[in-house]
Design an enzyme around this catalytic site. Structure first.
Site, PDB file in Angstrom:
ATOM      1  N   SER A  76       0.242-124.840  74.515  1.00 49.19           N
ATOM      2  CA  SER A  76      -0.434-126.007  73.953  1.00 49.19           C
ATOM      3  C   SER A  76      -1.324-126.689  75.005  1.00 49.19           C
ATOM      4  O   SER A  76      -2.215-126.059  75.554  1.00 49.19           O
ATOM      5  CB  SER A  76       0.609-126.974  73.380  1.00 49.19           C
ATOM      6  OG  SER A  76       0.032-127.863  72.466  1.00 49.19           O
ATOM      7  N   ASP A 196       1.054-123.697  67.147  1.00 47.38           N
ATOM      8  CA  ASP A 196       1.388-124.171  68.497  1.00 47.38           C
ATOM      9  C   ASP A 196       2.548-123.390  69.116  1.00 47.38           C
ATOM     10  O   ASP A 196       3.594-123.181  68.493  1.00 47.38           O
ATOM     11  CB  ASP A 196       1.758-125.647  68.406  1.00 47.38           C
ATOM     12  CG  ASP A 196       1.767-126.334  69.751  1.00 47.38           C
ATOM     13  OD1 ASP A 196       2.624-125.984  70.583  1.00 47.38           O
ATOM     14  OD2 ASP A 196       0.925-127.214  69.982  1.00 47.38           O
TER      15      ASP A 196
END
Length: 299
Positions: A76, A196
Protein backbone atom coordinates in the site's frame (compact mmCIF):
# COMPACT_ATOMS: atom_id res chain seq x y z
CA UNK A 1 -13.43 8.60 7.16
CA UNK A 2 -11.20 6.10 8.98
CA UNK A 3 -14.23 4.38 10.53
CA UNK A 4 -16.03 4.05 7.23
CA UNK A 5 -12.88 2.70 5.63
CA UNK A 6 -12.34 0.07 8.30
CA UNK A 7 -15.94 -1.14 8.16
CA UNK A 8 -15.67 -1.70 4.44
CA UNK A 9 -12.26 -3.25 4.97
CA UNK A 10 -13.76 -5.73 7.43
CA UNK A 11 -15.99 -7.24 4.79
CA UNK A 12 -12.96 -8.13 2.69
CA UNK A 13 -10.94 -9.31 5.70
CA UNK A 14 -13.64 -11.74 6.75
CA UNK A 15 -13.67 -13.43 3.35
CA UNK A 16 -9.89 -13.54 2.89
CA UNK A 17 -8.69 -14.32 6.40
CA UNK A 18 -9.32 -18.07 6.18
CA UNK A 19 -7.17 -18.21 3.05
CA UNK A 20 -4.25 -16.29 4.51
CA UNK A 21 -2.56 -19.25 6.17
CA UNK A 22 -2.39 -21.14 2.88
CA UNK A 23 -1.63 -18.07 0.73
CA UNK A 24 0.45 -18.67 -2.39
CA UNK A 25 3.01 -16.06 -3.35
CA UNK A 26 2.95 -15.46 -7.05
CA UNK A 27 5.89 -14.49 -9.23
CA UNK A 28 5.99 -12.86 -12.62
CA UNK A 29 9.66 -13.29 -13.64
CA UNK A 30 9.42 -11.63 -17.05
CA UNK A 31 10.64 -8.03 -17.07
CA UNK A 32 11.44 -8.28 -13.36
CA UNK A 33 14.39 -6.50 -11.78
CA UNK A 34 16.78 -9.36 -10.90
CA UNK A 35 17.07 -9.96 -7.17
CA UNK A 36 20.59 -10.76 -6.06
CA UNK A 37 21.25 -14.03 -4.26
CA UNK A 38 23.42 -12.07 -1.80
CA UNK A 39 21.00 -9.57 -0.32
CA UNK A 40 22.39 -7.90 2.75
CA UNK A 41 19.43 -5.68 3.72
CA UNK A 42 15.80 -6.11 2.72
CA UNK A 43 13.62 -3.13 3.65
CA UNK A 44 9.95 -3.92 4.30
CA UNK A 45 7.56 -0.97 4.19
CA UNK A 46 4.05 -1.39 5.57
CA UNK A 47 0.86 0.42 4.67
CA UNK A 48 -0.69 3.34 6.49
CA UNK A 49 -1.78 6.04 4.07
CA UNK A 50 -0.20 9.40 4.86
CA UNK A 51 1.58 7.73 7.79
CA UNK A 52 3.87 6.08 5.22
CA UNK A 53 5.63 9.45 4.90
CA UNK A 54 7.49 8.42 8.09
CA UNK A 55 9.35 5.87 5.96
CA UNK A 56 11.09 8.76 4.20
CA UNK A 57 12.60 9.81 7.51
CA UNK A 58 13.76 6.25 8.15
CA UNK A 59 15.43 5.99 4.73
CA UNK A 60 17.10 9.36 5.22
CA UNK A 61 18.77 8.12 8.42
CA UNK A 62 19.88 4.99 6.55
CA UNK A 63 21.52 7.12 3.85
CA UNK A 64 23.30 9.25 6.44
CA UNK A 65 24.71 6.11 8.07
CA UNK A 66 25.55 4.24 4.84
CA UNK A 67 23.03 1.48 5.50
CA UNK A 68 22.57 -0.38 2.18
CA UNK A 69 19.15 -1.27 0.78
CA UNK A 70 19.30 -4.22 -1.59
CA UNK A 71 15.60 -5.07 -1.83
CA UNK A 72 12.38 -3.20 -1.05
CA UNK A 73 9.08 -4.95 -0.34
CA UNK A 74 6.14 -2.60 0.10
CA UNK A 75 2.43 -2.80 0.85
CA UNK A 76 0.00 0.00 0.00
CA UNK A 77 1.54 3.34 1.05
CA UNK A 78 4.83 1.51 1.56
CA UNK A 79 4.80 0.46 -2.09
CA UNK A 80 4.51 4.13 -3.11
CA UNK A 81 7.49 5.19 -1.01
CA UNK A 82 9.35 2.08 -2.13
CA UNK A 83 8.72 2.78 -5.81
CA UNK A 84 9.89 6.38 -5.57
CA UNK A 85 13.11 5.43 -3.79
CA UNK A 86 13.83 2.34 -5.90
CA UNK A 87 13.52 4.58 -8.95
CA UNK A 88 15.85 7.28 -7.61
CA UNK A 89 17.85 6.32 -4.48
CA UNK A 90 18.37 9.94 -3.48
CA UNK A 91 16.36 10.73 -0.38
CA UNK A 92 16.54 14.50 -0.91
CA UNK A 93 14.83 14.19 -4.28
CA UNK A 94 12.28 11.65 -3.07
CA UNK A 95 11.53 13.68 0.05
CA UNK A 96 10.48 16.67 -2.05
CA UNK A 97 7.90 14.51 -3.78
CA UNK A 98 6.74 12.75 -0.64
CA UNK A 99 6.36 15.79 1.61
CA UNK A 100 4.31 17.60 -1.05
CA UNK A 101 1.94 14.65 -1.47
CA UNK A 102 -1.74 15.41 -0.80
CA UNK A 103 -4.87 13.31 -0.84
CA UNK A 104 -6.00 15.19 -3.95
CA UNK A 105 -3.17 13.39 -5.77
CA UNK A 106 -4.99 10.07 -5.44
CA UNK A 107 -8.72 10.78 -5.24
CA UNK A 108 -10.76 11.06 -8.40
CA UNK A 109 -14.44 10.15 -8.40
CA UNK A 110 -17.55 10.75 -10.42
CA UNK A 111 -21.29 10.33 -9.93
CA UNK A 112 -21.14 7.52 -12.45
CA UNK A 113 -18.57 5.68 -10.32
CA UNK A 114 -20.67 6.06 -7.20
CA UNK A 115 -23.77 4.63 -8.94
CA UNK A 116 -21.74 1.84 -10.53
CA UNK A 117 -20.50 0.74 -7.13
CA UNK A 118 -23.99 -0.35 -6.15
CA UNK A 119 -24.06 -3.01 -8.88
CA UNK A 120 -20.44 -3.87 -9.68
CA UNK A 121 -16.83 -3.70 -8.43
CA UNK A 122 -16.12 -0.48 -10.30
CA UNK A 123 -17.57 2.00 -7.82
CA UNK A 124 -15.77 4.45 -5.56
CA UNK A 125 -12.48 6.10 -6.43
CA UNK A 126 -10.88 4.51 -9.46
CA UNK A 127 -7.30 5.12 -8.31
CA UNK A 128 -6.29 6.47 -11.69
CA UNK A 129 -5.21 9.80 -10.20
CA UNK A 130 -2.69 8.02 -7.97
CA UNK A 131 -1.41 6.02 -10.92
CA UNK A 132 -0.97 9.22 -12.92
CA UNK A 133 0.89 10.80 -10.00
CA UNK A 134 3.39 7.96 -10.03
CA UNK A 135 3.75 8.02 -13.80
CA UNK A 136 4.60 11.71 -13.54
CA UNK A 137 7.17 11.28 -10.76
CA UNK A 138 8.92 8.06 -11.80
CA UNK A 139 11.72 8.04 -14.34
CA UNK A 140 11.38 4.27 -14.73
CA UNK A 141 8.16 2.92 -16.20
CA UNK A 142 8.90 -0.79 -15.78
CA UNK A 143 10.15 -2.76 -12.79
CA UNK A 144 13.20 -3.93 -14.73
CA UNK A 145 14.35 -0.28 -15.00
CA UNK A 146 14.43 0.36 -11.25
CA UNK A 147 17.77 0.88 -9.54
CA UNK A 148 16.74 -1.20 -6.51
CA UNK A 149 14.57 -4.34 -6.89
CA UNK A 150 11.03 -3.63 -5.72
CA UNK A 151 8.15 -5.96 -4.88
CA UNK A 152 4.70 -4.35 -4.51
CA UNK A 153 2.25 -6.48 -2.53
CA UNK A 154 -1.42 -6.84 -3.46
CA UNK A 155 -4.22 -9.28 -2.59
CA UNK A 156 -6.21 -11.40 -5.03
CA UNK A 157 -9.68 -10.85 -3.63
CA UNK A 158 -11.06 -13.87 -5.51
CA UNK A 159 -8.66 -16.44 -4.08
CA UNK A 160 -7.36 -14.67 -0.95
CA UNK A 161 -3.78 -15.03 -2.19
CA UNK A 162 -1.01 -12.58 -1.42
CA UNK A 163 0.41 -11.52 -4.77
CA UNK A 164 3.92 -10.25 -5.49
CA UNK A 165 4.03 -7.65 -8.25
CA UNK A 166 7.56 -7.14 -9.57
CA UNK A 167 7.33 -7.13 -13.35
CA UNK A 168 5.64 -5.09 -16.05
CA UNK A 169 4.59 -1.48 -15.45
CA UNK A 170 5.22 0.00 -12.02
CA UNK A 171 2.39 2.50 -11.62
CA UNK A 172 -0.56 0.11 -12.18
CA UNK A 173 1.03 -2.44 -9.83
CA UNK A 174 1.46 0.13 -7.06
CA UNK A 175 -2.10 1.29 -7.69
CA UNK A 176 -3.27 -2.29 -7.10
CA UNK A 177 -1.23 -2.48 -3.90
CA UNK A 178 -3.00 0.67 -2.66
CA UNK A 179 -6.57 -0.22 -3.69
CA UNK A 180 -8.23 -0.17 -0.27
CA UNK A 181 -11.42 -2.27 -0.47
CA UNK A 182 -14.59 -0.20 -0.43
CA UNK A 183 -12.70 3.02 -1.06
CA UNK A 184 -10.92 2.30 -4.35
CA UNK A 185 -12.01 0.11 -7.21
CA UNK A 186 -10.01 -3.12 -7.48
CA UNK A 187 -7.45 -3.48 -10.26
CA UNK A 188 -7.80 -6.26 -12.81
CA UNK A 189 -4.37 -7.55 -13.76
CA UNK A 190 -3.21 -10.83 -15.34
CA UNK A 191 -6.63 -12.38 -14.87
CA UNK A 192 -6.77 -11.41 -11.19
CA UNK A 193 -8.89 -8.94 -9.24
CA UNK A 194 -6.44 -7.17 -6.96
CA UNK A 195 -6.96 -5.04 -3.86
CA UNK A 196 -4.76 -3.53 -1.16
CA UNK A 197 -1.94 -5.80 -0.03
CA UNK A 198 -2.75 -4.96 3.58
CA UNK A 199 -5.71 -7.36 3.48
CA UNK A 200 -3.35 -10.34 3.80
CA UNK A 201 0.12 -8.80 4.25
CA UNK A 202 0.03 -5.40 5.99
CA UNK A 203 3.74 -5.75 6.80
CA UNK A 204 5.07 -8.24 4.21
CA UNK A 205 8.09 -9.59 6.08
CA UNK A 206 7.29 -13.15 5.00
CA UNK A 207 7.76 -12.15 1.36
CA UNK A 208 11.18 -10.63 2.07
CA UNK A 209 12.27 -13.77 3.95
CA UNK A 210 11.91 -15.85 0.80
CA UNK A 211 14.84 -13.99 -0.78
CA UNK A 212 17.10 -14.95 2.16
CA UNK A 213 18.48 -11.51 3.07
CA UNK A 214 21.01 -11.30 5.87
CA UNK A 215 18.88 -8.69 7.65
CA UNK A 216 15.22 -7.74 7.31
CA UNK A 217 14.33 -4.27 8.54
CA UNK A 218 10.59 -3.59 8.70
CA UNK A 219 8.95 -0.17 9.13
CA UNK A 220 5.50 -0.40 10.71
CA UNK A 221 3.31 2.68 10.21
CA UNK A 222 -0.05 0.99 10.81
CA UNK A 223 -2.84 2.45 12.91
CA UNK A 224 -2.67 1.60 16.63
CA UNK A 225 -5.05 -0.83 18.30
CA UNK A 226 -8.22 0.83 19.56
CA UNK A 227 -9.50 -0.09 23.00
CA UNK A 228 -12.50 0.69 25.17
CA UNK A 229 -16.19 -0.12 25.05
CA UNK A 230 -18.18 -0.32 21.84
CA UNK A 231 -21.58 1.39 21.85
CA UNK A 232 -23.30 0.13 18.74
CA UNK A 233 -23.04 -2.21 15.74
CA UNK A 234 -21.24 0.44 13.71
CA UNK A 235 -18.45 0.61 16.28
CA UNK A 236 -18.47 -3.18 16.66
CA UNK A 237 -17.72 -3.76 12.97
CA UNK A 238 -15.10 -1.00 13.03
CA UNK A 239 -13.40 -2.46 16.11
CA UNK A 240 -13.46 -5.99 14.71
CA UNK A 241 -11.71 -4.87 11.53
CA UNK A 242 -9.16 -2.97 13.58
CA UNK A 243 -8.45 -6.00 15.79
CA UNK A 244 -8.01 -8.34 12.84
CA UNK A 245 -5.66 -6.01 11.00
CA UNK A 246 -3.67 -5.25 14.14
CA UNK A 247 -3.22 -8.92 15.06
CA UNK A 248 -2.01 -9.84 11.57
CA UNK A 249 0.34 -6.87 11.52
CA UNK A 250 1.83 -7.81 14.90
CA UNK A 251 2.44 -11.42 13.86
CA UNK A 252 4.24 -10.45 10.66
CA UNK A 253 6.24 -7.68 12.33
CA UNK A 254 7.76 -10.13 14.80
CA UNK A 255 9.37 -11.99 11.91
CA UNK A 256 11.66 -9.06 11.09
CA UNK A 257 15.21 -8.90 12.42
CA UNK A 258 14.71 -5.23 13.22
CA UNK A 259 11.34 -3.52 13.59
CA UNK A 260 11.08 0.25 13.40
CA UNK A 261 7.79 1.67 14.63
CA UNK A 262 7.55 5.48 14.50
CA UNK A 263 5.45 7.22 17.12
CA UNK A 264 2.44 8.32 15.06
CA UNK A 265 -0.10 8.60 17.84
CA UNK A 266 -3.31 10.39 16.85
CA UNK A 267 -2.24 10.68 13.20
CA UNK A 268 -4.75 9.33 10.70
CA UNK A 269 -4.17 7.80 7.30
CA UNK A 270 -5.44 10.95 5.58
CA UNK A 271 -3.61 13.53 7.73
CA UNK A 272 -1.44 14.80 4.88
CA UNK A 273 -1.39 18.28 6.45
CA UNK A 274 1.02 16.76 9.01
CA UNK A 275 3.52 15.36 6.50
CA UNK A 276 6.52 17.12 8.05
CA UNK A 277 5.62 15.87 11.52
CA UNK A 278 5.13 12.33 10.21
CA UNK A 279 8.48 12.42 8.40
CA UNK A 280 10.27 13.58 11.57
CA UNK A 281 8.68 10.73 13.55
CA UNK A 282 10.28 8.34 11.10
CA UNK A 283 13.68 9.97 11.54
CA UNK A 284 13.49 9.77 15.33
CA UNK A 285 12.46 6.12 15.29
CA UNK A 286 15.30 5.17 12.91
CA UNK A 287 17.91 7.09 14.92
CA UNK A 288 16.95 5.08 18.02
CA UNK A 289 17.58 1.84 16.13
CA UNK A 290 20.65 2.78 14.10
CA UNK A 291 23.22 1.31 16.53
CA UNK A 292 21.34 -1.98 16.57
CA UNK A 293 21.26 -2.01 12.77
CA UNK A 294 24.98 -1.33 12.51
CA UNK A 295 25.72 -4.10 15.00
CA UNK A 296 23.60 -6.52 12.99
CA UNK A 297 25.42 -5.58 9.79
CA UNK A 298 28.80 -6.25 11.40
CA UNK A 299 27.71 -9.76 12.28
Amino acid sequence: MNRILLILFALILSSCQSNFIKAIYNFAPQEAKPVSKNIKVALVLGGGGARAIAQLGVIEVFEENNIPIDLIVGTSGGSVIGALYADNPDINAVKKIGLSFKRDNIFSVSLRNAIEGARSLRGGFDGKAGENFLEKNLKAKYFKELKIPLIAIATDVTTGETVELRSGKIAPSVRASCSIPGLFSPVEMNGRILVDGGVTAPLPVSVAKKYKPKIIIAVDVSLPLEKGKVKNMFELVHRSANLSYYALNEITGQQADILIKPNLENIGIFDDHRNEEIYMAGRLAAEKMIDKIKAALKK
